[in-house]
Design a protein around this motif. Sequence first.
Motif, PDB file in Angstrom:
ATOM      1  N   LEU A 124       0.880  -1.178   0.000  1.00 43.24           N
ATOM      2  CA  LEU A 124       0.000   0.000   0.000  1.00 43.24           C
ATOM      3  C   LEU A 124       0.911   1.220   0.000  1.00 43.24           C
ATOM      4  CD1 LEU A 124      -2.708  -0.397   2.808  1.00 43.24           C
ATOM      5  CD2 LEU A 124      -3.093  -0.215   0.345  1.00 43.24           C
ATOM      6  N   ALA A 125       0.646   2.181  -0.858  1.00 40.24           N
ATOM      7  CA  ALA A 125       1.531   3.350  -0.925  1.00 40.24           C
ATOM      8  C   ALA A 125       1.388   4.203   0.335  1.00 40.24           C
ATOM      9  CB  ALA A 125       1.171   4.176  -2.154  1.00 40.24           C
ATOM     10  N   ASP A 133      -1.403   6.570   1.566  1.00 40.16           N
ATOM     11  CA  ASP A 133      -1.805   7.528   0.532  1.00 40.16           C
ATOM     12  C   ASP A 133      -3.223   7.172   0.061  1.00 40.16           C
ATOM     13  OD1 ASP A 133      -2.152   9.184  -1.590  1.00 40.16           O
ATOM     14  OD2 ASP A 133      -0.213   8.735  -2.533  1.00 40.16           O
ATOM     15  N   MET A 134      -4.221   7.869   0.652  1.00 39.11           N
ATOM     16  CA  MET A 134      -5.623   7.537   0.373  1.00 39.11           C
ATOM     17  C   MET A 134      -5.954   7.782  -1.107  1.00 39.11           C
ATOM     18  SD  MET A 134      -6.734   6.568   3.385  1.00 39.11           S
ATOM     19  CE  MET A 134      -8.447   6.772   3.812  1.00 39.11           C
ATOM     20  N   SER A 135      -5.196   8.680  -1.758  1.00 34.87           N
ATOM     21  CA  SER A 135      -5.517   8.996  -3.158  1.00 34.87           C
ATOM     22  C   SER A 135      -5.128   7.842  -4.091  1.00 34.87           C
ATOM     23  CB  SER A 135      -4.806  10.287  -3.583  1.00 34.87           C
ATOM     24  OG  SER A 135      -3.419  10.033  -3.691  1.00 34.87           O
ATOM     25  N   ARG A 136      -4.344   6.874  -3.556  1.00 31.93           N
ATOM     26  CA  ARG A 136      -3.925   5.757  -4.432  1.00 31.93           C
ATOM     27  C   ARG A 136      -4.759   4.495  -4.208  1.00 31.93           C
ATOM     28  NH1 ARG A 136       1.825   6.239  -5.194  1.00 31.93           N
ATOM     29  NH2 ARG A 136       1.741   4.264  -6.309  1.00 31.93           N
ATOM     30  N   LEU A 137      -5.752   4.575  -3.295  1.00 33.15           N
ATOM     31  CA  LEU A 137      -6.494   3.354  -2.962  1.00 33.15           C
ATOM     32  C   LEU A 137      -7.384   2.879  -4.108  1.00 33.15           C
ATOM     33  CD1 LEU A 137      -7.450   3.871   0.804  1.00 33.15           C
ATOM     34  CD2 LEU A 137      -5.508   2.659  -0.197  1.00 33.15           C
ATOM     35  N   THR A 138      -7.979   3.829  -4.828  1.00 32.31           N
ATOM     36  CA  THR A 138      -8.861   3.430  -5.931  1.00 32.31           C
ATOM     37  C   THR A 138      -8.042   2.696  -6.976  1.00 32.31           C
ATOM     38  OG1 THR A 138     -10.131   5.400  -5.475  1.00 32.31           O
ATOM     39  CG2 THR A 138     -10.580   4.305  -7.574  1.00 32.31           C
ATOM     40  N   GLU A 139      -6.862   3.243  -7.250  1.00 33.37           N
ATOM     41  CA  GLU A 139      -5.948   2.612  -8.222  1.00 33.37           C
ATOM     42  C   GLU A 139      -5.583   1.193  -7.741  1.00 33.37           C
ATOM     43  OE1 GLU A 139      -1.258   3.390  -8.708  1.00 33.37           O
ATOM     44  OE2 GLU A 139      -2.477   5.188  -8.518  1.00 33.37           O
ATOM     45  N   ALA A 140      -5.344   1.071  -6.405  1.00 31.47           N
ATOM     46  CA  ALA A 140      -4.920  -0.230  -5.858  1.00 31.47           C
ATOM     47  C   ALA A 140      -6.060  -1.247  -5.860  1.00 31.47           C
ATOM     48  CB  ALA A 140      -4.399  -0.044  -4.432  1.00 31.47           C
ATOM     49  N   PRO A 144     -10.421  -4.269 -12.270  1.00 32.60           N
ATOM     50  CA  PRO A 144     -11.452  -5.315 -12.398  1.00 32.60           C
ATOM     51  C   PRO A 144     -11.006  -6.690 -11.901  1.00 32.60           C
ATOM     52  CG  PRO A 144     -10.906  -4.304 -14.546  1.00 32.60           C
ATOM     53  CD  PRO A 144     -10.072  -3.624 -13.528  1.00 32.60           C
ATOM     54  N   HIS A 145      -9.670  -6.999 -11.974  1.00 39.65           N
ATOM     55  CA  HIS A 145      -9.236  -8.351 -11.583  1.00 39.65           C
ATOM     56  C   HIS A 145      -9.082  -8.497 -10.066  1.00 39.65           C
ATOM     57  CE1 HIS A 145      -5.495  -6.059 -11.576  1.00 39.65           C
ATOM     58  NE2 HIS A 145      -5.021  -6.965 -10.745  1.00 39.65           N
ATOM     59  N   ILE A 146      -9.243  -7.399  -9.298  1.00 42.24           N
ATOM     60  CA  ILE A 146      -9.025  -7.472  -7.846  1.00 42.24           C
ATOM     61  C   ILE A 146     -10.234  -8.132  -7.171  1.00 42.24           C
ATOM     62  CG2 ILE A 146      -8.662  -6.128  -5.725  1.00 42.24           C
ATOM     63  CD1 ILE A 146      -6.240  -5.949  -7.512  1.00 42.24           C
ATOM     64  N   GLU A 171     -13.766   2.164   5.864  1.00 44.39           N
ATOM     65  CA  GLU A 171     -14.840   2.435   4.906  1.00 44.39           C
ATOM     66  C   GLU A 171     -14.386   2.142   3.471  1.00 44.39           C
ATOM     67  OE1 GLU A 171     -16.466   6.381   5.468  1.00 44.39           O
ATOM     68  OE2 GLU A 171     -17.428   6.190   3.506  1.00 44.39           O
ATOM     69  N   ARG A 172     -13.147   2.607   3.159  1.00 43.90           N
ATOM     70  CA  ARG A 172     -12.639   2.389   1.803  1.00 43.90           C
ATOM     71  C   ARG A 172     -12.404   0.893   1.553  1.00 43.90           C
ATOM     72  NH1 ARG A 172     -10.135   6.864  -0.570  1.00 43.90           N
ATOM     73  NH2 ARG A 172      -9.995   5.553  -2.434  1.00 43.90           N
ATOM     74  N   ALA A 173     -11.832   0.201   2.538  1.00 47.37           N
ATOM     75  CA  ALA A 173     -11.563  -1.233   2.361  1.00 47.37           C
ATOM     76  C   ALA A 173     -12.872  -1.994   2.153  1.00 47.37           C
ATOM     77  CB  ALA A 173     -10.809  -1.787   3.574  1.00 47.37           C
ATOM     78  N   HIS A 174     -13.871  -1.667   2.965  1.00 48.04           N
ATOM     79  CA  HIS A 174     -15.149  -2.377   2.864  1.00 48.04           C
ATOM     80  C   HIS A 174     -15.854  -2.099   1.543  1.00 48.04           C
ATOM     81  CE1 HIS A 174     -15.199  -2.672   7.534  1.00 48.04           C
ATOM     82  NE2 HIS A 174     -14.484  -3.606   6.969  1.00 48.04           N
ATOM     83  N   ALA A 175     -15.659  -0.895   1.011  1.00 45.65           N
ATOM     84  CA  ALA A 175     -16.313  -0.557  -0.263  1.00 45.65           C
ATOM     85  C   ALA A 175     -15.842  -1.512  -1.371  1.00 45.65           C
ATOM     86  CB  ALA A 175     -16.006   0.891  -0.636  1.00 45.65           C
TER      87      ALA A 175
END
Length: 390
Positions: A124-125, A133-140, A144-146, A171-175
């Motif tokens: 995780l960055a 780095d919360m701004s990189r979570l969507t990228e991480a 689609p393969h995750i 919240e972000r992880a659960h999403a």
Amino acid sequence: MTAPAKEPLYLDFAASTPPADEVVEAMLPWLRHAHANPHSEHFHGRRAARAIDDAREAVAALIGGQPESVVFTSGATEANNLALKGLLSATGARTHLWLADTEHKSLREPARYLSGVGVVVTPLAVLGTGLVDMSRLTEAWGAPHITPGVVAIAHGNNEIGTLQPLPELAERAHAYGHLLHVDAAQSAGRIPLDVEAMDCDLMCVSSHKLYGPGGIGALYVAPAVQGQLEPQLHGGGQEGGLRSGTVPAFLAVGFGTAAKLARQRIVQDAARQQQLATGFLAALSRHGVAVQLIGHPTQRLPGHLSLRFPGVDAEDLLARLAPALSASTGAACAAGELRSSHVLRAVSLDERTAGEVIRFTLGRSTREDDIEVAAERTAVAISRIQEHSG
Ligand code: PMP
């Protein structure tokens, strides 16, 4: 072993805290005459079982969970191993693990083991402050393969003191369908926690970091996750089948007493230790010492100072300070390594600057005059080092 009359000042409370007097008093009868196997169906056994239940309640209350969700372990290392190895496998429901490069070895090493048996482990960055780095979570997590996996993170970093924003991370992880395992070894007992309100799925705690005895810790496992956790120790099926082995009553009683005490004192302890930490920085500055605080400037563990003294070799400084005070470079568990700390390198310090960082961590027994003495000794030691190198 009796304590020598004059010991060096202890400023390494992040490595371990001394058991509180109340803890020692509570444990003694359980060592002397109340001993029994809590799983025995007789008077002595039931008495020990009740004491362990009390301790479970106290530990649960400290982190805001239900007692049924608390599994006693031998410490946070075992709890981290149980969480990661118990949830992840190459062929099971969760095959992907994320963790930052700033994590403690008790998360990194199980992750390395899991990676060797086919689990996908991705860093995780983190930012230079040590925050994820919360701004990189969507990228991480948004690709689609995750598939749903596990995110593991320390709430308070043991080396640099940075505190992660837990409810937001949960919240972000659960999403994305991931579970969040939080290593609260450094923050439990130091800052108020509410595992349910923070929506963490798992959380580990260590007794010897909160003025309890060594050799015991706990893993909180939310009810919805208990069925997903594969036990790592097989035997008598204790701890709801999640961790076989006899729970040592004397250690549980000590841990429970420490948890109760921490809960009563947490706000005042945190405020006082933070004030002392600020006083230490001010005293260093009065002595003309140049210093850089590593980690986040405000979102950090109270009383935790990770300090870089530019141009001063940390090992040399610690060696000169050793007769007067005990502090550390990096984590105690990583001591003896020749390379500088992986945490400092992960927050972008190069090998040289990482070698200039010392961790001073204050605790309940630290007094104002200790801080003055520590600052003065540090200033003297630094000027000696500079004289030598100049
Ligand atoms: N996690 C963190 C963040 C820690 O600081 C430590 C102790 N250094 C541990 C886990 C391991 O705890 P224990 O000694 O209870 O195994």
